[in-house]
Design a protein around this motif. Structure first.
Motif, PDB file in Angstrom:
ATOM      1  N   ASP A   8      37.564  45.381  49.348  1.00 24.20           N
ATOM      2  CA  ASP A   8      37.916  46.754  49.741  1.00 24.20           C
ATOM      3  C   ASP A   8      37.428  47.056  51.152  1.00 24.20           C
ATOM      4  OD1 ASP A   8      39.164  47.645  47.328  1.00 24.20           O
ATOM      5  OD2 ASP A   8      37.190  47.808  46.401  1.00 24.20           O
ATOM      6  N   THR A  14      41.907  49.794  51.445  1.00 25.03           N
ATOM      7  CA  THR A  14      41.926  50.515  50.176  1.00 25.03           C
ATOM      8  C   THR A  14      41.369  51.926  50.268  1.00 25.03           C
ATOM      9  OG1 THR A  14      39.806  49.510  49.617  1.00 25.03           O
ATOM     10  CG2 THR A  14      41.776  48.432  48.754  1.00 25.03           C
ATOM     11  N   TYR A  15      40.560  52.215  51.271  1.00 24.56           N
ATOM     12  CA  TYR A  15      39.871  53.502  51.311  1.00 24.56           C
ATOM     13  C   TYR A  15      40.786  54.720  51.414  1.00 24.56           C
ATOM     14  CZ  TYR A  15      35.522  50.941  51.409  1.00 24.56           C
ATOM     15  OH  TYR A  15      34.488  50.114  51.091  1.00 24.56           O
ATOM     16  N   TYR A  18      41.776  55.309  47.812  1.00 22.40           N
ATOM     17  CA  TYR A  18      40.613  55.761  47.040  1.00 22.40           C
ATOM     18  C   TYR A  18      40.190  57.167  47.427  1.00 22.40           C
ATOM     19  CZ  TYR A  18      40.034  50.864  45.592  1.00 22.40           C
ATOM     20  OH  TYR A  18      40.220  49.609  45.079  1.00 22.40           O
ATOM     21  N   GLU A  64      42.562  55.301  39.701  1.00 21.35           N
ATOM     22  CA  GLU A  64      42.552  54.057  40.476  1.00 21.35           C
ATOM     23  C   GLU A  64      43.343  52.965  39.766  1.00 21.35           C
ATOM     24  OE1 GLU A  64      38.631  52.786  41.614  1.00 21.35           O
ATOM     25  OE2 GLU A  64      38.399  54.442  43.019  1.00 21.35           O
ATOM     26  N   ILE A  72      48.211  49.545  48.243  1.00 20.06           N
ATOM     27  CA  ILE A  72      47.046  48.950  48.897  1.00 20.06           C
ATOM     28  C   ILE A  72      47.566  47.948  49.928  1.00 20.06           C
ATOM     29  CG2 ILE A  72      44.929  47.631  48.534  1.00 20.06           C
ATOM     30  CD1 ILE A  72      44.932  50.321  47.030  1.00 20.06           C
ATOM     31  N   THR A  92      33.393  40.893  45.217  1.00 21.11           N
ATOM     32  CA  THR A  92      33.748  42.309  45.204  1.00 21.11           C
ATOM     33  C   THR A  92      33.238  42.993  43.944  1.00 21.11           C
ATOM     34  OG1 THR A  92      35.603  43.877  45.296  1.00 21.11           O
ATOM     35  CG2 THR A  92      36.015  41.795  44.161  1.00 21.11           C
ATOM     36  N   LYS A  94      35.091  45.213  42.640  1.00 20.78           N
ATOM     37  CA  LYS A  94      36.353  45.544  41.988  1.00 20.78           C
ATOM     38  C   LYS A  94      36.525  44.634  40.765  1.00 20.78           C
ATOM     39  CE  LYS A  94      40.997  46.445  43.696  1.00 20.78           C
ATOM     40  NZ  LYS A  94      40.824  47.886  43.609  1.00 20.78           N
TER      41      LYS A  94
END
Length: 191
Positions: A8, A14-15, A18, A64, A72, A92, A94
């Motif tokens: 991320d 990705t921010y 998010y 999410e 993304i 990560t 994630k």
């Protein structure tokens, strides 16, 4: 060169997605730019900063999980570095399913020799256990991340560090974009 990547904010932008999720949960009164900056420190920091409840965390997780891989986007020129490296690995927070769905969507899964996710049971960054595991298995030369917590474990293990789009973190190398990576590599090979 063997590279350990954060996911991320390092491989994928990705921010923004998010931040939108957090904004949906927190409401329009909270500035999205502030949410973005808070998330860039860490998810845990954002949870603490906004006093997010367990129910809100569940709502964030649900929203999410509904993001499509097309929401993304990869950072421009990152794929050229993945092709250049002898070996790429990811560490990560994630979940594996989410990581693989995005990598497969873009056809990038073929570039990674190993992926450590939150599902593998290692402590969260900045704990170095996952980095140590990957380093012992793959002999990592460089760790690339966008936050300080991405580089602390690498520094602890003596791995060279590169910070991406963040001039506020102490690192061996700095990149504002991946087009400059090959200039940086000239310095890396001479050090």
């Amino acid at each position: 060169m063997n590279i350990l990547w954060d996911f991320d904010g390092t491989l994928f932008d990705t921010y923004p997605a998010y931040s939108n999720v957090f904004s949906q949960v927190l409401g329009e009164a909270v500035d999205k730019k502030e949410i973005y900056e808070t998330l860039k420190i860490s998810f845990s920091h954002a949870v603490h900063h906004y006093g997010i409840t367990e129910n809100q965390i569940k709502e964030i997780d649900t929203l999410e999980s509904q993001l499509a891989p097309k929401d993304i986007k990869p950072f421009e020129n990152a794929e050229e570095i993945l092709k250049f490296a002898n070996k790429n690995v990811i560490m990560t927070h994630k979940d594996r399913k989410g990581v693989l769905s995005i990598l497969e969507y873009y056809g990038w899964d073929k570039y990674f020799a190993d992926i450590v996710t939150i599902d593998d049971g290692f402590p969260r960054k900045p704990n170095s256990a996952a980095y140590k595991y990957l380093h012992e298995k793959h002999h990592i030369d460089l760790a690339i991340g966008d936050r300080e917590i991405d580089l602390i474990p690498a520094k602890e293990l003596g791995i060279a560090t590169c910070i991406f789009q963040n001039q506020h973190v102490n690192a061996d190398y700095y990149l504002s974009n991946y087009a400059d990576f090959f200039k940086l590599m000239k310095d890396f090979t001479h050090s």
